[in-house]
Design an enzyme around this catalytic site. Structure first.
Site, PDB file in Angstrom:
ATOM      1  N   GLU A   1       0.833  -1.205   0.000  1.00 13.21           N
ATOM      2  CA  GLU A   1       0.000   0.000   0.000  1.00 13.21           C
ATOM      3  C   GLU A   1       0.865   1.252   0.000  1.00 13.21           C
ATOM      4  OE1 GLU A   1      -3.068  -0.804  -1.228  1.00 13.21           O
ATOM      5  OE2 GLU A   1      -3.746   0.813   0.060  1.00 13.21           O
TER       6      GLU A   1
ATOM      7  N   HIS B   1       1.925  -0.539  -4.995  1.00  8.06           N
ATOM      8  CA  HIS B   1       2.361  -1.572  -5.922  1.00  8.06           C
ATOM      9  C   HIS B   1       2.070  -2.895  -5.237  1.00  8.06           C
ATOM     10  CE1 HIS B   1       4.307  -2.560  -9.592  1.00  8.06           C
ATOM     11  NE2 HIS B   1       5.233  -3.296  -9.015  1.00  8.06           N
ATOM     12  N   HIS B   2       1.338  -3.782  -5.907  1.00 10.44           N
ATOM     13  CA  HIS B   2       0.728  -4.900  -5.199  1.00 10.44           C
ATOM     14  C   HIS B   2       1.126  -6.264  -5.773  1.00 10.44           C
ATOM     15  CE1 HIS B   2      -1.762  -1.236  -4.796  1.00 10.44           C
ATOM     16  NE2 HIS B   2      -1.784  -1.603  -3.532  1.00 10.44           N
TER      17      HIS B   2
ATOM     18  N   HIS C   1       1.776  -4.573 -13.977  1.00  8.21           N
ATOM     19  CA  HIS C   1       0.730  -4.872 -14.965  1.00  8.21           C
ATOM     20  C   HIS C   1       0.604  -3.771 -16.000  1.00  8.21           C
ATOM     21  CE1 HIS C   1      -0.499  -7.152 -11.268  1.00  8.21           C
ATOM     22  NE2 HIS C   1      -0.387  -8.108 -12.168  1.00  8.21           N
ATOM     23  N   GLU C   2       0.629  -2.516 -15.516  1.00  8.46           N
ATOM     24  CA  GLU C   2       0.372  -1.422 -16.457  1.00  8.46           C
ATOM     25  C   GLU C   2       1.520  -1.188 -17.437  1.00  8.46           C
ATOM     26  OE1 GLU C   2      -0.976   1.463 -13.707  1.00  8.46           O
ATOM     27  OE2 GLU C   2       1.014   1.970 -12.969  1.00  8.46           O
TER      28      GLU C   2
ATOM     29  N   ASP D   1       9.059  -2.817  -9.248  1.00  8.07           N
ATOM     30  CA  ASP D   1       9.097  -4.190  -8.738  1.00  8.07           C
ATOM     31  C   ASP D   1      10.335  -4.418  -7.888  1.00  8.07           C
ATOM     32  OD1 ASP D   1       6.707  -5.195 -10.113  1.00  8.07           O
ATOM     33  OD2 ASP D   1       7.844  -4.683 -11.916  1.00  8.07           O
TER      34      ASP D   1
HETATM   35  N1  HBI Z   1       0.562  -3.214  -8.698  1.00  2.54           N
HETATM   36  N2  HBI Z   1       1.865  -4.993  -9.274  1.00  2.54           N
HETATM   37  C1  HBI Z   1       1.194  -3.899  -9.638  1.00  2.54           C
HETATM   38  N3  HBI Z   1       1.202  -3.528 -10.954  1.00  2.54           N
HETATM   39  C2  HBI Z   1       0.541  -2.404 -11.366  1.00  2.54           C
HETATM   40  O1  HBI Z   1       0.572  -2.095 -12.554  1.00  2.54           O
HETATM   41  C3  HBI Z   1      -0.146  -1.659 -10.384  1.00  2.54           C
HETATM   42  C4  HBI Z   1      -0.116  -2.104  -9.059  1.00  2.54           C
HETATM   43  N4  HBI Z   1      -0.773  -1.415  -8.108  1.00  2.54           N
HETATM   44  C5  HBI Z   1      -1.516  -0.264  -8.389  1.00  2.54           C
HETATM   45  C6  HBI Z   1      -1.479   0.152  -9.792  1.00  2.54           C
HETATM   46  N5  HBI Z   1      -0.827  -0.513 -10.710  1.00  2.54           N
HETATM   47  C7  HBI Z   1      -2.209   1.406 -10.099  1.00  2.54           C
HETATM   48  O2  HBI Z   1      -1.318   2.359 -10.615  1.00  2.54           O
HETATM   49  C8  HBI Z   1      -3.373   1.257 -11.116  1.00  2.54           C
HETATM   50  O3  HBI Z   1      -4.059   0.076 -10.907  1.00  2.54           O
HETATM   51  C9  HBI Z   1      -4.288   2.446 -11.029  1.00  2.54           C
END
Ligand code: HBI
Length: 98
Positions: A50, A54-55, A72-73, A81
């Protein structure tokens, strides 16, 4: 945030311990001594995620947490990462000391 090249990924991976490349992600498995430590780790990683916004994907077992990171984006690995991976390592090693 720009996708890293294969060379940049190898360089950043060599600066970390225990992380490996799995497709477009980096992964690490943490072994814990019991369920309490497992859940404590999961919570610490969740809070770090949080803070970084980045998750990671988490795979949680009785005495094991597998962390999988990708952006992901960007459709691949980025500095985000590796920054979170380093932070997770520092935090987990503090938790495992006790
Ligand atoms: N976490 N791993 C990961 N990859 C992402 O691209 C990412 C995220 N957390 C939040 C996030 N992107 C936000 O920027 C968008 O979902 C709005």
């Amino acid at each position: 945030m720009e996708k890293l090249s294969r060379d940049q990924i190898e360089q950043r991976l060599s600066e970390l311990e225990g992380w490996t490349l799995e497709g477009d992600s980096i992964v690490k498995e943490f072994r814990t001594k019991n369920w309490k430590t497992t859940i404590f780790l999961v919570n610490a990683i969740a809070i770090l995620a949080e803070a970084h916004w980045h998750h990671p994907d988490l795979e949680v077992s009785f005495k094991r947490v597998k962390v999988k990171l990708t952006t992901h984006e960007a459709g691949g690995l980025t500095e985000r990462d590796f920054r979170l991976a380093g932070d997770i390592d520092r935090t987990v090693s503090e938790i495992m000391k006790h």
